[in-house]
Design an enzyme around this catalytic site. Structure first.
Site, PDB file in Angstrom:
ATOM      1  N   ASP A 111       0.875  -1.166   0.000  1.00 30.76           N
ATOM      2  CA  ASP A 111       0.000   0.000   0.000  1.00 30.76           C
ATOM      3  C   ASP A 111       0.919   1.225   0.000  1.00 30.76           C
ATOM      4  O   ASP A 111       1.579   1.524   0.992  1.00 30.76           O
ATOM      5  CB  ASP A 111      -0.884  -0.031   1.256  1.00 30.76           C
ATOM      6  CG  ASP A 111      -1.836   1.150   1.277  1.00 30.76           C
ATOM      7  OD1 ASP A 111      -1.618   2.097   0.498  1.00 30.76           O
ATOM      8  OD2 ASP A 111      -2.774   1.124   2.079  1.00 30.76           O
TER       9      ASP A 111
ATOM     10  N   HIS B 285       6.030  16.318 -25.111  1.00 28.92           N
ATOM     11  CA  HIS B 285       6.566  15.723 -26.344  1.00 28.92           C
ATOM     12  C   HIS B 285       6.896  16.767 -27.424  1.00 28.92           C
ATOM     13  O   HIS B 285       7.980  16.758 -27.995  1.00 28.92           O
ATOM     14  CB  HIS B 285       5.580  14.711 -26.928  1.00 28.92           C
ATOM     15  CG  HIS B 285       5.191  13.621 -25.969  1.00 28.92           C
ATOM     16  ND1 HIS B 285       6.073  13.075 -25.058  1.00 28.92           N
ATOM     17  CD2 HIS B 285       4.022  12.962 -25.769  1.00 28.92           C
ATOM     18  CE1 HIS B 285       5.458  12.132 -24.364  1.00 28.92           C
ATOM     19  NE2 HIS B 285       4.216  12.056 -24.769  1.00 28.92           N
TER      20      HIS B 285
ATOM     21  N   LYS C  25      -2.534   7.905 -37.627  1.00 28.37           N
ATOM     22  CA  LYS C  25      -1.397   8.147 -36.727  1.00 28.37           C
ATOM     23  C   LYS C  25      -0.259   8.593 -37.632  1.00 28.37           C
ATOM     24  O   LYS C  25       0.185   7.851 -38.522  1.00 28.37           O
ATOM     25  CB  LYS C  25      -1.011   6.879 -35.990  1.00 28.37           C
ATOM     26  CG  LYS C  25       0.077   7.119 -34.958  1.00 28.37           C
ATOM     27  CD  LYS C  25       0.202   5.942 -34.006  1.00 28.37           C
ATOM     28  CE  LYS C  25       1.334   6.132 -33.008  1.00 28.37           C
ATOM     29  NZ  LYS C  25       1.015   7.074 -31.955  1.00 28.37           N
TER      30      LYS C  25
END
Ligand code: BG6
Length: 489
Positions: free
Chosen positions: A92, A239, A344
């Site tokens: 956790d 990017h 793309k």
């Protein structure tokens, strides 16, 4: 830059090992390194996640995902060696005390540890606290942080501060996976190993530059995450600005991280700020509506699974960016990126200046200027458009525009295009930060992006709609047409 020969034993600890990024990219990348013999025989891969699983379950999950995502297919022996490296630890992340269990799982000794934070950035701080409390951080260890680092400059500082309490800057690897792409890296070679471009790379020779990163996919089931970010934070802040900085930077003295990052930073800092006064003239934001992709109907952004009824988040951005320095004054960099575009398709097109005088008017009234196209993906390659004489005996010279085309798949037929994550993983293991983003770069990029985002918020203008399957709102065409130019389709 490293030559990929260092293979010191390491423990690669992936936080969020069952998440999408890990399953699709990180584990397949590590498998490929295995296949290429680039992992030390003693290195282990420790998957850490919240879910209760034993090692057997984890191995099954990894196997299933490798089968799905390793495009080259799996080799039985390589797979066996790879699976033998795996270790699983349930944890956790918010419970500092539970990191003691991780300490028991990790090896004592001298191995370098690579901690890969493939989780939401808001818990990077918790993970660091836990590692520190369990005495799991040494000067040799490295930490890899996924984008987005923050939502704006201030929140990025908080995250960077949380991590840098325990890790020094030379231990922190901020990933922008575009920096690991073959063609993005090739920009360095193209610019600095070819005198033709070294000498013609400035305002005297270049008219303008276009950078397009188009995706045909939509939101892919991550509406909630995306709606908080939008295309500006998801793609431009990182990017596209990284590509722009590699294109625009001054020649670095060498390939070291310090040299490259210092030059990229200067380029980002020289971007002319866009604010409420000039945002309308220099940016366009769009959001896709219902439309068609390859002949099939696709839902608009607001009709995607998990969508809120109303949202002004942009899925498309076009920007006219300018760089205020000696090299680039007056040369626009047009950036364009969007989801649900026809294909793309990512490329950079450098438009050189027109000839000052045309002696071929009789056959060609207006000589087109030379264009250098760098195809980032798919169909990676470099193309130079130039004028050529059409062979023939006619007394009038007939000329036409032709291209020199260096297609990577044809030229390097037997060479697989390495996935960005493979390269970046190896660089982390080898301790080379050249292909990672410095804190200063992240902050400079946020400073510029925040100016635009704030100006959009202030204007309260909704994003312009564009049908899915098209190249964005009509106003993105006007953005460039106003300067008497047009997008290369
Ligand atoms: C990620 C973005 O960083 O890059 C995604 O969060 C985007 O929204 C992806 O789809 C694009 O990466 P690539 O390598 O497919 O161009």
């Amino acid at each position: 830059m490293s030559n990929f020969d260092s293979q010191s034993p390491s423990e690669i600890v992936i936080f969020g090992a069952l998440g999408d990024l890990s399953r699709r990219k990180l584990l397949p990348a590590l498998y490929q390194l295995e296949s290429a013999g680039l992992l030390n025989p003693e290195s282990r891969i420790v998957g850490v996640a919240r879910q209760e699983h034993n090692l057997k379950d984890f191995i099954e999950i990894v196997k299933e995902n490798l089968t799905k995502f390793v495009k080259t297919g799996l080799d039985k022996d390589v797979l066996e060696t790879f699976l033998n490296r795996l270790v699983y630890q349930q944890l956790d992340f918010k419970q500092t005390a539970s990191f003691k269990n991780l300490a028991k799982t990790l090896k004592d000794g001298n191995d370098t540890r690579v901690y890969y934070f493939s989780t939401a950035p808001v818990i990077f701080g918790d993970i660091c606290d836990g590692l520190h409390a369990a005495k799991l951080i040494t000067d040799k260890d490295r930490v890899v942080m996924e984008k987005p680092i923050g939502h704006c400059l201030e929140s990025s500082k908080v995250i960077n501060d949380q991590v840098s309490r325990f890790f020094k800057e030379n231990q922190i690897y901020r990933i922008d996976h575009y920096l690991g792409k073959e063609t993005v890296l090739n920009l360095l070679v193209l610019r600095f190993a070819n005198s033709l471009f070294t000498t013609n790379w400035d305002r005297n020779s270049i008219d303008h530059v276009q950078i397009t990163v188009a995706e045909s996919v939509g939101i892919e089931g991550r509406w909630g995450f995306y709606d908080d970010a939008g295309q500006m934070r998801d793609m431009i802040q990182n990017h596209l600005l990284q590509i722009l900085s590699l294109l625009a930077m001054e020649p670095p003295a060498d390939l070291s991280a310090d040299s490259i990052r210092a030059e990229k930073l200067k380029a980002i800092k020289a971007l002319v700020p866009i604010d409420r006064l000039n945002v309308k003239d220099n940016t366009v934001r769009g959001q896709y509506a219902d439309g068609f992709l390859k002949g099939k109907p696709v839902p608009g952004y607001l009709n995607e699974e998990g969508a809120k009824e109303n949202s002004d988040t942009e899925t498309f951005v076009a920007i006219k960016a300018e760089i205020d320095n000696w090299r680039w004054a007056g040369v626009p960099f047009y950036l364009r990126t969007g989801k649900r575009m026809p294909a793309k398709h990512s490329e950079i097109v450098v438009h050189f200046k027109e000839q000052p005088h045309n002696i071929f008017k009789d056959s060609y009234a207006e000589l087109p200027s030379n264009k250098l196209t760098i195809r980032l993906q798919p169909d990676e390659g470099v193309e130079l458009q130039m004028m050529n004489k059409i062979p023939g005996i006619a007394s009038q010279m007939h000329i036409q525009e032709n291209k020199l085309d260096l297609s990577f798949s044809d030229t390097y037929e037997n060479q697989r295009v390495v996935d960005a994550y493979e390269r970046l993983m190896l660089e982390v293991i080898n301790g080379n930060q050249s292909l990672f983003v410095s804190r200063d770069e992240v902050e400079a990029a946020w400073t510029w992006a925040d100016g635009i985002i704030e100006a959009w918020e202030e204007s309260k203008e909704a994003p312009k709609s564009y049908p899915a399957g098209t190249w964005g709102p009509v106003s993105s065409i006007s953005l460039i047409a106003r300067d008497d130019r047009q997008w290369v389709e």
